[in-house]
Design an enzyme around this catalytic site. Structure first.
Site, PDB file in Angstrom:
ATOM      1  N   PRO A   1     -84.998  37.073  -2.598  1.00 31.90           N
ATOM      2  CA  PRO A   1     -86.204  36.033  -2.594  1.00 31.90           C
ATOM      3  C   PRO A   1     -86.155  35.384  -1.348  1.00 31.90           C
ATOM      4  CG  PRO A   1     -84.304  35.427  -3.984  1.00 31.90           C
ATOM      5  CD  PRO A   1     -83.871  37.011  -3.364  1.00 31.90           C
ATOM      6  N   CYS A   2     -86.373  35.799  -0.181  1.00 34.18           N
ATOM      7  CA  CYS A   2     -86.772  34.869   0.800  1.00 34.18           C
ATOM      8  C   CYS A   2     -87.919  33.887   0.805  1.00 34.18           C
ATOM      9  CB  CYS A   2     -86.826  35.836   2.247  1.00 34.18           C
ATOM     10  SG  CYS A   2     -88.199  36.883   2.103  1.00 34.18           S
TER      11      CYS A   2
END
Length: 181
Positions: free
Chosen positions: A145-146
């Site tokens: 989850p950047c």
């Protein structure tokens, strides 16, 4: 050259529809290794360069069945029915990038963190800019989850899929909680 590069790697892929546009999912026999925003046709050159770098000899094979589980999990995530993902990942990157991506996996659904927080989490508190670079090279967005990374002052910062997609992903997760770690 590794034995895998000599023999060649099979990269299985499929395209899936999503609320943020089409996605290309790619996996090796070890696990999911890439998610690209857009169609295979749109991403073919970039994916080819990426695969050349990390796998050497390889072959792309369309294989919807092989990627059905992750496609289903993504569908559940976009519906708001899933907050985490199951399955193996086959991360291709430098050791530093892999440390950053692993730290990103620890950011809970609905929460955000800063580059500084990730740098501290991996034991490299002065590597804030390098963390940003690794975040930008994340080959498996959404799953890793950047999009949950924000600036130290709370501002939104760049995203490989574009800020509009980052906002949509953060908004999708916001109903549960909206805290920053």
């Amino acid at each position: 050259m590794t034995r895998m590069q000599q023999a060649g790697t099979i990269l299985r892929y499929t395209e899936v529809a999503s609320p943020i546009g089409p996605l290309v999912l790619a996996a090796t026999s070890q696990g999911l290794c890439n998610i690209a925003f857009g169609t295979m046709e749109h991403n073919q050159e970039r994916l080819q360069e990426w695969a050349d770098r990390w796998f050497g000899r390889h072959e792309w094979q369309e294989d919807t069945a092989h990627l059905a589980l992750i496609a289903e999990q993504l569908e559940q995530y976009f519906r708001g029915d899933r907050t985490s993902f199951d399955g193996e990942l086959d991360l291709q990157g430098t050791d530093f990038q892999k440390r950053v991506w692993t730290a990103l996996l620890a950011i809970p659904y609905g929460e955000t963190a800063s580059y500084k927080h990730i740098a501290e989490a991996i034991g490299s508190p002065k590597a804030v800019r390098a963390v940003g670079g690794a975040n930008n090279k994340n080959p498996i967005p959404v799953i890793i989850p950047c999009h949950r990374i924000i600036g130290a002052s709370g501002e939104l910062v760049g995203y490989g899929g574009g800020l509009d997609i980052k906002i949509r992903l953060l908004d999708l997760e916001r109903p549960l909680t909206a805290t920053t770690i």
